[in-house]
Each structure stands twice: as structure tokens, then as C-alpha cells.
Design a protein around this motif. Structure first.
Motif, mmCIF file in Angstrom:
data_model
loop_
_atom_site.group_PDB
_atom_site.id
_atom_site.type_symbol
_atom_site.label_atom_id
_atom_site.label_comp_id
_atom_site.label_asym_id
_atom_site.label_seq_id
_atom_site.Cartn_x
_atom_site.Cartn_y
_atom_site.Cartn_z
ATOM 1 N N GLU A 48 36.423 38.374 14.850
ATOM 2 C CA GLU A 48 36.373 39.835 14.848
ATOM 3 C C GLU A 48 36.705 40.355 13.449
ATOM 4 O OE1 GLU A 48 39.025 41.137 17.899
ATOM 5 O OE2 GLU A 48 38.153 39.822 19.430
ATOM 6 N N PHE A 50 36.813 43.505 10.723
ATOM 7 C CA PHE A 50 37.051 44.940 10.807
ATOM 8 C C PHE A 50 35.735 45.696 10.657
ATOM 9 C CE2 PHE A 50 41.356 43.732 8.904
ATOM 10 C CZ PHE A 50 41.947 43.642 10.161
ATOM 11 N N GLY A 84 40.133 40.446 9.195
ATOM 12 C CA GLY A 84 39.930 40.523 10.636
ATOM 13 C C GLY A 84 40.773 39.479 11.338
#
Length: 522
Positions: A48, A50, A84
Motif C-alpha cells: 500500500e 500513499f 507506504g
């Protein structure tokens, strides 16, 4: 000279390339997770970043029946900057120990390095600095990521060993993009062809990064003079304030230093500097990345890799013992894609256009191809398979430009012919590659390829040959004319650079040329 402040001359093409690059980024990160030795520890991984959608990758153990979630969250950081998270849903049968934690932490660091490297590659594609070549998830690329990250948090000047081609440029761009100067000016200078003095390089790069390629070009005296001028320019800029300082990255062709403790630049105060030295891996050290590089080359040059890539092309390119670097691979693949019609590049195309790949590719490989390769037009089709690409020496084309022999250009690619016709009248004026590409009605990358493929020289070096040849004529035709006037009239703004180029191309200085002619006449 290349500067990131320059406007994009092909916004639509750059936008397309950026989109293709992003798709390749996702594929590269997925490939890294798929190849990880830790893959059998998790059921699913979620990377994941940002501001982006999560990337999900299944682990080797597969998803089991519903159970109490056993997950771990690892921060993704590059040069102390958060990017992230990597979330791993672990196997219920895994008992975490120190070795597992260490391996997963290393995996997160590899993911962060790959993400940052590929982000810088997207920046390179948008700037049209050649096909992305710092892609792949081989151990050599992961080791390069660590060197790049160390350089991003280190203020020392950086020396890149092994090549002055695209790998060096893109490594310098990655250091710039991930360091404190990100978002500021990035200036590339080719020391073999530039017409500007070093103080201008430093002035343009203030607050950002100055990248020098071919810094070891020329004689020892030429190099010593260059580094003395740069020392004075860098010292002057530092005295004027910190906002004038720039990060220095230098590319050298030497594959290694003669002594690990020696300085990569043995001239003046630079020999006492503490350098960060990075050896760039040649293609031979990461052949597993070659299929990805071939796809990137095809996409970058506007040929759909999904359509043009074949098993034969992948096989021969991967197994060929490339003596050079990614620039050689790009030139070979782009040439085959350009000369063939919009069809898959098969074994018969390779046999006709790049037979050397077949000679060193190892085991025999056959592919049923009932039809011979088709060519887009008679301009681009080679007359015979074994004829050299450059039919005439460079001196022939220089003479044609100086004498406005435009009918001779008819045998060349139409875009290259238009470029040479423009040079006939404008070679003594400042000309950028982008400006010439506009006149030729082709892309910048296509024009660069045409000069190298058809004339045997990059554009800037060919322009130097034209200017020096014209200077020779003027020096001999007007013995009383000042040499500095001749240099200015043919397009050189720096007399010392004119002297250096003249000696390299002609083999003697302008003054020696005149004296030799005077002695010959008695």
C-alpha cells in the motif's frame, strides 16, 4: 546539455510512455514479491503506497480456511522518507522468530528501493532520456537500490563506474529524485561534446544535481584542465551561498578503480575528496532482467511490447552474451522494431537484421515462421542482410552538409534527410536535439537512433565534425584570419573547447594545421 527545466516537446507521447511505465512498475513489484524466498510464509501480501490502490499478491501457501488473522505490517521507507506499508497475512502455521523478522524487514527494504527506483524511471521516461534501463528485480538491481539509497542521504560527490550511457544517467537521476535536491534542477553535461564552460554548468545546476558523463574523455591534459575549471566553479558557487551549491555525480567508463583506496578523479583538489563510488552492473551480471528491458524498449519507442514481443526475441536477447550495456540492447531492439513492419519480431527478422544474436545465443532455437519479414517501406528496408548499416563514412556526410549536396540524402530515412537539410544552413547556429527533431518531423529518441544507425555518430558529435571540417576550410582559405574568429563563425563559443575538438578530430591544433600548409608550400 540536458536540463529538466526544458519544456516537453511531445506531451502526448510522453503521457503515453508514462502510462506504460506505471503498468510496468506494478508488474515489477509483483515480480519481486513473487520471487521472494519468504513467499511461502504468507497467504497474501498487500503493498500500500500513499495515494495509490493496494497491490495484492498471493503467497505460495495459498489462502486457508477462515482463521484468526495473523498479520504483520512493515513500513516502507527510502532515505528516511515514508512511502507506504507492506501488509502480510501470514500462514497460521508460521511461528515468527528473529530470522523471520530480519528476512521480512529486508523484503520491505527491497520493496521500498524498487518502488523508489521505478518512480525515478517514470521521471526519466517523461523527460525522454531513453528507454528505462534500471528495471528488474535481480540481485544486481537490488544491490544497486541500496547504493542509490546510501547516496541519497550522503552529501559526498558520486562516481559511477562502468559506463557513461543510459544506466549512468538514470542512476544519477534516481539519486537526484530520491535525495534532498528532488524537485530542483537536474543538469546533464556530456564532457565530450559540450560547448559551454564549467562555470555555466554549475550555474544551471545550482540547488540541484550536476551530472557529468564522459568525464574521462580526452587526453590527460584535457581532463586536468576540465577539473581545474570545475574546481574553481564549484568553489566559487559555494562561497556565494548554500543555495548555489549543487550535487555532483560523475560517470566514468572505467569498470573499476586500479586501487580501491584511490580517487576516481586524480586531478587537483578532487583527488583529496571523499567520493561515493558505485560500480554499475553490466547486462552479463543480470540476464534475468533482459526480457523486462526488451519490453520496456519496445514500449518506449512506440512499439507495443504486447504485440511485438515473441518467444524468439526473448530467448535470443536473454542468451546473447552482451559485451556492452543496456544502450546496446536498446539500439538493437529499437532497430529491429523500426525496420520490420508492425508485426511480431520473430526468428527470421532476428536472423536478417541482427544475426550476431544467433551466433552467441547458445542452444538452437526454432520457431515456425512461414513468411519472411515485411518492411514498412523501401526507405527503411536494408538492401542485404550482411551489408553494414553505415554505407558511407562520416566524412562523406559531412562533405554533403557543407556543400549542400541534398540529392545525396535521398538514400537516407526521410526524417534524417530533413535533419541534414536543416543542418546545411544552420550548423553554425546553436541547435538542440529537440529543435532538430521538430524540423525532421520525428521524435527526439527516433532522431538519435537515426544518427547513430545511419551515420555512425550521435547528433552532437556529428555536428562537431561538420563545424570542425568547415573550420579547416576557413583556416586554409584565409591564412590571415584570426583563429578565434574562425571558431566563433562555425558555432563554437568557447575557444578552449574548439581547440580540444579540433585536435581530437583533425589530429593537430589549428595553428599546427596552418604551419604545416605553409611549410608544404615552401
Amino acid at each position: 546539455m540536458i536540463c529538466t527545466e526544458a519544456a516537453d516537446s511531445e506531451p502526448s507521447r510522453a503521457s503515453h510512455r508514462a502510462g506504460v511505465s506505471y503498468l510496468n512498475e506494478l508488474a515489477e513489484i509483483r515480480r519481486l514479491l513473487d520471487r521472494s524466498a519468504c513467499r511461502h510464509w504468507w497467504e497474501v501480501a498487500s503493498l500500500e503506497l500513499f495515494g495509490q490502490q493496494p497491490l495484492l499478491v498471493d503467497g505460495a501457501v495459498g489462502r486457508s480456511a477462515p482463521h484468526v488473522p495473523h498479520s504483520v505490517v512493515l513500513a516502507l521507507e527510502f532515505s528516511r522518507r515514508p512511502l507506504g506499508e507492506l501488509r502480510l497475512q501470514l500462514s497460521p502455521h508460521l511461528f515468527m522468530g528473529p530470522a523471520h523478522e530480519s528476512a521480512l524487514t529486508e523484503l520491505a527494504a527491497q520493496c521500498a528501493g524498487t518502488v523508489q527506483r521505478l518512480a525515478s524511471q517514470r521521471w526519466v521516461v517523461q523527460a525522454q532520456w531513453g528507454a528505462p534501463c534500471l528495471i528488474g528485480s535481480s540481485p544486481a538491481m537490488l544491490a544497486l537500490d541500496r547504493h542509490i539509497e546510501e547516496s541519497c542521504v550522503d552529501a559526498r560527490p558520486v562516481a559511477l563506474l562502468g559506463t557513461s550511457c543510459n544506466e549512468a544517467l538514470q542512476t544519477a537521476a534516481a539519486i537526484h529524485h530520491g535525495g534532498a535536491g528532488a524537485g530542483r534542477t537536474f543538469v546533464k553535461v556530456d564532457c565530450a561534446t559540450t560547448l559551454e564552460p564549467p562555470w555555466r554548468w554549475v550555474d544551471r545546476a545550482r540547488g540541484g544535481t550536476l551530472f557529468l558523463c564522459n568525464a574521462d574523455h580526452g587526453t590527460h591534459a584535457d581532463q586536468e584542465h576540465l577539473w581545474l575549471q570545475l574546481e574553481q566553479a564549484m568553489g566559487l558557487s559555494t562561497q556565494l551561498g548554500s543555495h548555489w551549491a549543487c550535487r555532483l555525480v560523475v560517470a566514468l567508463k572505467a569498470p573499476h578503480l586500479p586501487d580501491p583506496s584511490s580517487s576516481p578523479i586524480p586531478h587537483g583538489a578532487w583527488s583529496q575528496c571523499d567520493w561515493k563510488v558505485i560500480t554499475l552492473p553490466p547486462l552479463a551480471q543480470h540476464p534475468e532482467d533482459i526480457p523486462v528491458l526488451v519490453r520496456a524498449v519496445l514500449d518506449y519507442h512506440g512499439h507495443s511490447a504486447e504485440h511485438r514481443m515473441t518467444d524468439a526475441l526473448r530467448h535470443w536477447c536473454t542468451n546473447y552474451a552482451w559485451p556492452g550495456n543496456a544502450a546496446q540492447l536498446e539500439w538493437t531492439v529499437a532497430r529491429m522494431a523500426l525496420l520490420t513492419a508492425n508485426t511480431p519480431i520473430g526468428a527470421s527478422d532476428i536472423s536478417l537484421l541482427s544475426p550476431r544474436l544467433l551466433g552467441d545465443a547458445g542452444p538452437a532455437y526454432t520457431l515456425a515462421e512461414p513468411q519472411a519479414p515485411r518492411y514498412e517501406n523501401r526507405e527503411t528496408a536494408p538492401p542485404q542482410a550482411n551489408l553494414p548499416t553505415v554505407a558511407q563514412p562520416v566524412e562523406h556526410w559531412v562533405r554533403c552538409v557543407l556543400e549542400h549536396d541534398t540529392p545525396a540524402f535521398a538514400q537516407l530515412h526521410a526524417g534524417l534527410a530533413r535533419a541534414l537539410q536543416y543542418l546545411c544552413k544552420q550548423f553554425h547556429e546553436p541547435i538542440s536535439t529537440e529543435q532538430l527533431a521538430d524540423q525532421a518531423h520525428v521524435s527526439v529518441s527516433h532522431l538519435r537512433f537515426l544518427f547513430r544507425d545511419s551515420l555512425g555518430l550521435p547528433f552532437k558529435l556529428f555536428l562537431q565534425h561538420v563545424r570542425i571540417a568547415h573550420a579547416q576550410r576557413l583556416l586554409l582559405a584565409s591564412p590571415q584570419r584570426r583563429i578565434t574568429d574562425v571558431a566563433l563563425s562555425v558555432g563554437f563559443s568557447d575557444f578552449s573547447h574548439f581547440q580540444k575538438c579540433f585536435r581530437q578530430i583533425v589530429g593537430q591544433t589549428p595553428g599546427d594545421l596552418r604551419r604545416a600548409r605553409a611549410l608544404a608550400r615552401g
